[in-house]
Design an enzyme around this catalytic site. Structure first.
Site, short mmCIF file in Angstrom:
data_model
loop_
_atom_site.label_atom_id
_atom_site.label_comp_id
_atom_site.label_asym_id
_atom_site.label_seq_id
_atom_site.Cartn_x
_atom_site.Cartn_y
_atom_site.Cartn_z
N LYS A 76 47.39 22.42 -21.64
CA LYS A 76 48.38 21.77 -20.77
C LYS A 76 49.19 20.80 -21.63
CE LYS A 76 48.57 19.14 -16.39
NZ LYS A 76 47.75 18.57 -15.30
N SER A 151 49.08 19.87 -10.51
CA SER A 151 50.07 19.83 -11.56
C SER A 151 49.82 20.80 -12.71
CB SER A 151 50.16 18.42 -12.11
OG SER A 151 48.99 18.08 -12.82
N SER A 175 44.62 18.56 -9.45
CA SER A 175 45.53 19.30 -10.34
C SER A 175 44.91 20.42 -11.15
CB SER A 175 46.24 18.34 -11.30
OG SER A 175 47.23 17.61 -10.61
#
Lengths: 484, 95
Positions: A76, A151, A175
């Site tokens: 990420k 997210s 997330s």
């Protein structure tokens, strides 16, 4: 090749059936073919990936390779990667080349895994749909008109479309788990303090926790083995030994006590998701588990509490983005105040600005007791609910998200409606507990996840429970047709 | 209570955020909606509850005060918006 588990890939590499360079090139080719459509990656690090793969192949030749050596993965874009842009999906950090590696990045590199690139996300991890990214929304591989969740939406879409076998995510209010639910993945948010936050760009420091996202529980366990551990560079890292998370995967679930919180099955839960969860629970009963209804009476406080704690901490954390030492700076500032205000005004998107303002307000003189202190007290109540429940049950189960993936643009005009997407995940962050989401079925072609919550440091049990379910179901093996 | 235009301007100033005049009504609406959501906390009495600062009630670790980092000024300044002779440049602060 892209449908194999990490253990299968490891065996192929160790047997010499394939080289890491070939495997890495295979995934790089898939990224080239599909990323234009999905927008799952912000940066693809082809050159360094192939160099890491070549180094891995040398380890196989030298017989020094480990279990995960040579297997590709993605990070990420919230994790600092030395020499590689680390944007946090914000214009503010669009040109930020991290000068050091996050501990998680360091540990995964030390395991010999190959980084394919950095995945898209909501800006500074603030969002539940991946639509707040400066680089544009990510599409859900199960239906590209729909969101992948957020997210960690880029990591989720990348694995769901098999552009990477596994990835890292972070979870402040859901997330990792919510996108795992919306994209048919196995994702785990560990106990707060289990995985180092060093070099992971801070959103809400008392809630943020990194974890693995993968196609199945065994893969998640292998990744968690590498990511976990004490780190003196993170002041909230917990000094506690890391067990082998794969050791108990095959334990029987006979006698496992499952609690179903009645607050997770009420108004707001889509009936088709409720049905999927019901069927999944019956499967656990067949595996020998017992089920009882429990209550987490303060569940309705979770979202209000979170939207004080998280914005307050974010307003403080993001004050470092001031246009002076790194990040975006406005043109021709007339004085220092103008430099701060315009650099931040131009660098941050709307959702980030909203949260900074809420946090600034909640922490401003005269309001601290009414907001932040009150929220910290509510947080205690939420946490006590869980501890009471764990006196009677071993794990808690329920839906991960109230619905399957919604359409792009559906909730972008109404921040509060978007916040409700995390209604079942946020309270585990507030309590600091581990939670995971596993594939549990489909409604109208869209996946829905089952959430499993455990007590502190009970990650091995969560993974065992997930793995046993995955021995008798094949939801986790489903891949969207266009990406098979 | 409800935030009005001047409240939003004041908060934006405290947060050092330049926001467009035309977007203030939207921010006011959104911030008020969020605060209405947050108000739901007042439904419970928390007078006797100890605030929770850390999920595991951990304490801050102490460590020896020793040098652990090396000087990387050039590397760090290579990503700065504006530097000169090893210092970060900002608009003049002192006349």
């Amino acid at each position: 090749m892209h449908n194999k588990t990490l253990s299968e890939l490891s065996a192929l590499l160790h047997n010499g059936d394939i080289t890491s360079v070939e495997l890495t090139q295979h995934f790089l080719n898939r990224i080239k073919t599909h990323n234009g459509n999905l927008n799952a990656f912000i940066s693809v690090t082809e050159e360094s990936a192939l160099a890491q793969a070549a180094a891995a192949d040398k380890q196989f030749a030298d017989k020094t390779a480990g279990k995960l050596t040579g297997i590709p993965m993605a990070h990420k874009d919230i994790f600092c990667t030395k020499g590689v842009r680390t944007s946090c999906a914000s214009k503010m950090l669009d040109k930020f080349i991290a000068p050091y590696d996050a501990t998680v990045v360091e540990k995964i590199a030390a395991s010999g895994m190959v980084m394919l690139g950095k995945t898209n996300m909501d800006e500074f991890a603030m969002g539940s749909s991946n639509e707040t990214s400066f680089y544009g929304p990510v599409k859900n591989p199960w239906d590209t008109d729909r969101v992948p969740g957020g997210s960690s939406g880029g990591s989720a879409a990348a694995i769901a479309a098999r552009l990477a076998p596994a990835a890292t995510g972070t979870d402040t209010g859901g997330s990792i788990r919510q996108p795992s639910s919306l994209c048919n993945l196995t994702g785990l948010k560990p106990t707060y303090g289990r995985v180092s936050r060093y070099g992971m760009i801070a959103f809400a420091s008392s809630l943020d926790q990194a974890g693995p996202m993968a196609a199945n529980a065994e893969d998640a366990a292998l990744l968690l083995n590498v990511m976990s551990g004490f780190d003196e560079r993170d002041s909230t890292s917990v000094e506690r030994d890391v067990p082998d998370y794969t050791a108990n995967l095959n334990d029987s679930l006979q006698g496992l006590r499952i609690g179903l919180p009645k607050e997770y099955f009420g108004e707001g839960l889509a009936p088709e998701v409720a049905e999927i969860i019901d069927v999944a629970i019956k499967e656990f009963e067949k595996l020998g588990a017992t089920v009882k209804e429990i209550s987490l009476p303060n569940t309705s406080l979770a979202i209000p509490t979170y939207y004080v704690v998280a914005p307050a901490e974010c307003s403080s954390n993001l004050s470092r983005m001031d246009g002076v030492r790194f990040g975006h700076r406005c043109d021709d500032p007339k004085d220092l105040l103008d430099l701060y205000q315009r650099s931040r005004g131009e660098g941050f998107g709307d959702e980030v600005k909203r949260r900074i303002m809420i946090g600034t307000y909640a922490l401003s003189a005269g309001y601290y007791d009414a907001y932040y202190l009150k929220a910290q007290k509510c947080r205690r109540l939420i946490s006590d609910d869980f501890q009471q429940a764990f006196e009677e049950v071993d794990v808690i189960m329920g839906p991960t998200a109230p619905t399957t993936a919604f359409k792009l643009g559906d909730k972008t005009d109404d921040p509060v409606a978007m916040y409700l997407a995390d209604i079942y995940t946020i309270n585990t962050n507030l309590a600091g507990l581990p939670g995971m989401s596993i594939p549990a079925g489909f409604a109208n072609g869209l996946p829905a996840g089952l959430q499993i919550i455990g007590n502190y440091f009970d990650e091995a049990r969560l993974l065992n429970v997930a793995h046993q379910y995955q021995q008798v179901t094949d939801w986790h093996k489903q891949i969207p047709t266009a990406f098979q | 209570m409800s935030l009005d235009k001047s409240d939003v301007e004041k908060i934006a100033h405290l947060a050092r955020l330049a926001i467009d005049e035309s977007t203030i009504p939207d921010y006011a609406r959104d911030l008020n909606n969020i605060l209405t959501l947050v108000e739901q906390m007042s439904a419970v009495n928390t007078d006797a509850v100890t605030p929770m600062a850390h999920p595991l009630d951990a304490h801050q670790r102490l460590r020896e005060d020793v040098v652990s980092e090396t000087d990387q000024r050039e590397l760090f300044q290579s990503i700065a918006p504006k530097t000169d002779a090893g210092v970060y440049l900002v608009p003049q602060v002192i006349e």
